[in-house]
Design a protein around this motif. Structure first.
Motif, PDB file in Angstrom:
ATOM      1  N   LEU A   1      44.592  32.977  39.264  1.00 25.37           N
ATOM      2  CA  LEU A   1      44.200  32.702  37.884  1.00 25.37           C
ATOM      3  C   LEU A   1      44.349  31.222  37.620  1.00 25.37           C
ATOM      4  CD1 LEU A   1      46.007  35.508  35.854  1.00 25.37           C
ATOM      5  CD2 LEU A   1      43.571  35.325  36.251  1.00 25.37           C
TER       6      LEU A   1
ATOM      7  N   ASP B   1      39.959  40.304  40.592  1.00 26.89           N
ATOM      8  CA  ASP B   1      41.073  39.832  41.409  1.00 26.89           C
ATOM      9  C   ASP B   1      41.496  38.413  41.052  1.00 26.89           C
ATOM     10  OD1 ASP B   1      41.341  42.030  43.625  1.00 26.89           O
ATOM     11  OD2 ASP B   1      39.201  41.666  43.383  1.00 26.89           O
TER      12      ASP B   1
ATOM     13  N   ASN C   1      44.419  45.610  42.117  1.00 27.51           N
ATOM     14  CA  ASN C   1      44.879  44.306  42.575  1.00 27.51           C
ATOM     15  C   ASN C   1      46.209  43.891  41.961  1.00 27.51           C
ATOM     16  OD1 ASN C   1      44.298  43.102  39.928  1.00 27.51           O
ATOM     17  ND2 ASN C   1      42.156  43.384  40.513  1.00 27.51           N
TER      18      ASN C   1
ATOM     19  N   VAL D   1      46.891  41.386  39.976  1.00 30.42           N
ATOM     20  CA  VAL D   1      46.874  40.981  38.573  1.00 30.42           C
ATOM     21  C   VAL D   1      47.181  42.175  37.679  1.00 30.42           C
ATOM     22  CG1 VAL D   1      45.498  39.997  36.715  1.00 30.42           C
ATOM     23  CG2 VAL D   1      45.264  39.104  39.030  1.00 30.42           C
ATOM     24  N   GLN D   2      46.531  43.301  37.943  1.00 31.92           N
ATOM     25  CA  GLN D   2      46.809  44.509  37.176  1.00 31.92           C
ATOM     26  C   GLN D   2      48.271  44.922  37.353  1.00 31.92           C
ATOM     27  OE1 GLN D   2      43.724  47.093  38.782  1.00 31.92           O
ATOM     28  NE2 GLN D   2      42.618  47.007  36.855  1.00 31.92           N
TER      29      GLN D   2
ATOM     30  N   SER E   1      45.714  37.391  44.470  1.00 29.80           N
ATOM     31  CA  SER E   1      45.032  37.152  43.198  1.00 29.80           C
ATOM     32  C   SER E   1      45.224  35.709  42.768  1.00 29.80           C
ATOM     33  CB  SER E   1      45.575  38.081  42.106  1.00 29.80           C
ATOM     34  OG  SER E   1      45.383  39.424  42.473  1.00 29.80           O
TER      35      SER E   1
ATOM     36  N   LEU F   1      40.311  41.298  33.816  1.00 33.33           N
ATOM     37  CA  LEU F   1      41.438  41.650  34.669  1.00 33.33           C
ATOM     38  C   LEU F   1      41.731  43.136  34.606  1.00 33.33           C
ATOM     39  CD1 LEU F   1      43.842  38.632  34.063  1.00 33.33           C
ATOM     40  CD2 LEU F   1      42.168  38.975  35.882  1.00 33.33           C
ATOM     41  N   ARG F   2      41.673  43.708  33.428  1.00 31.93           N
ATOM     42  CA  ARG F   2      41.926  45.138  33.302  1.00 31.93           C
ATOM     43  C   ARG F   2      40.818  45.950  33.970  1.00 31.93           C
ATOM     44  NH1 ARG F   2      45.844  47.245  30.020  1.00 31.93           N
ATOM     45  NH2 ARG F   2      47.132  45.733  28.939  1.00 31.93           N
TER      46      ARG F   2
ATOM     47  N   VAL G   1      39.166  37.109  29.555  1.00 33.68           N
ATOM     48  CA  VAL G   1      40.087  37.138  30.681  1.00 33.68           C
ATOM     49  C   VAL G   1      40.748  38.509  30.796  1.00 33.68           C
ATOM     50  CG1 VAL G   1      42.135  36.120  31.711  1.00 33.68           C
ATOM     51  CG2 VAL G   1      40.544  34.668  30.455  1.00 33.68           C
ATOM     52  N   SER G   2      41.329  38.974  29.695  1.00 37.93           N
ATOM     53  CA  SER G   2      42.075  40.225  29.731  1.00 37.93           C
ATOM     54  C   SER G   2      41.172  41.410  30.058  1.00 37.93           C
ATOM     55  CB  SER G   2      42.787  40.451  28.397  1.00 37.93           C
ATOM     56  OG  SER G   2      41.861  40.468  27.331  1.00 37.93           O
TER      57      SER G   2
ATOM     58  N   THR H   1      47.359  32.340  32.855  1.00 40.00           N
ATOM     59  CA  THR H   1      48.173  33.460  33.299  1.00 40.00           C
ATOM     60  C   THR H   1      49.169  33.943  32.264  1.00 40.00           C
ATOM     61  OG1 THR H   1      48.006  32.549  35.525  1.00 40.00           O
ATOM     62  CG2 THR H   1      49.612  34.292  35.177  1.00 40.00           C
TER      63      THR H   1
ATOM     64  N   PHE I   1      40.449  34.722  38.276  1.00 40.21           N
ATOM     65  CA  PHE I   1      39.689  34.168  37.156  1.00 40.21           C
ATOM     66  C   PHE I   1      39.783  32.655  37.219  1.00 40.21           C
ATOM     67  CE2 PHE I   1      38.563  32.990  32.933  1.00 40.21           C
ATOM     68  CZ  PHE I   1      37.865  34.046  32.365  1.00 40.21           C
TER      69      PHE I   1
END
Length: 243
Positions: free
Chosen positions: A131, A105, A224, A226-227, A129, A100-101, A96-97, A136, A107
């Motif tokens: 998740l 946009d 995005n 999330v970042q 976004s 996202l990194r 996941v991490s 999250t 998961f």
């Protein structure tokens, strides 16, 4: 408005099932498919989808590397890079991490319902976004509790490969460029609020919030929301006591 979708998964039966499911909804259309991460950039350039629904674990090039290539190599003259919604069977923090990194946009797990998947596609197509809820806070806690990354550092994925998170690191150094109102928007993004919810909180119109979000992402050099949320928590703009 029809959302053009590209599917990326190494399993034929999964792609066939998703294609049947999504094409059965009038507002979604599958326009392209790829079987591994190596095909993603070329196929996306050829078909110009609005959203790419992508698995993580694939042969040759995995989903995380494919997202990174897409974000860094997308030709600017083609317009915005497609949104990426990761759809995987693996509920692992490292996947996941890293995704996202790299610039995903959203998961979702493959255990999501058809309605949840369709909603997720529409959400990321609209520039927001998504998740899986239980993921999250767990993911963000992983980074808040860890030492801040340094420029040029990498985040290891589950398979042992490494992926750059320098964009998030650089964004933390650009926070001083944001206005007070943009910092307020960033804080609310980190709390998971939609454009409509942010508009209500700040007394703005929804189009004005959308414009401010786009502007602050541009200033921070992020792909995005999330970042942006990760940056907000890492820098202390948002905390779990306020979330």
């Amino acid at each position: 408005m029809t959302v053009r979708v590209m599917l990326v998964d190494d399993q034929d039966v999964v792609r066939a099932g998703l294609r049947l499911l999504l094409n059965g909804r009038g507002e979604l259309e599958v326009v392209a498919e790829a079987t591994d991460g190596q095909e993603v950039l070329e196929t996306a350039i050829r078909h110009r989808p609005d959203v790419i629904v992508m698995d993580v674990r694939m042969p040759a090039i995995d989903g995380v590397d494919a997202i990174g290539r897409l974000r860094t190599r997308w030709p600017g003259d083609l317009g915005p890079c497609p949104a990426v919604l990761v759809l995987t069977a693996f509920d692992l923090d490292s996947y996941v991490s890293a995704a996202l990194r790299a610039g995903a946009d959203g998961f979702l797990l493959k255990t999501s319902t058809p309605d949840e998947l369709a909603t997720g596609i529409r959400v990321v197509a609209a520039g927001e976004s998504i998740l899986t809820p239980r993921i999250t806070r767990r993911v963000i806690r992983q980074y808040v509790g860890a030492a801040p990354p340094v420029a040029g550092s990498y985040t290891a994925a589950a398979g042992g490969e490494k992926h750059s998170d320098s964009a998030v690191t650089a964004a933390r150094e650009r926070l001083t460029e944001l206005t007070e109102r943009e910092l307020a928007v960033l804080h609310l993004i980190a709390l998971g609020q939609s454009n409509q919810e942010i508009a209500t909180r700040l007394g703005l119109s929804e189009p004005a919030v959308k414009s401010r979000v786009a502007r602050l992402l541009g200033k921070l050099g992020l792909n995005n929301r999330v970042q942006a949320a990760i940056v907000a928590y890492e820098s202390g703009i948002a905390t779990f006591s306020t979330g």
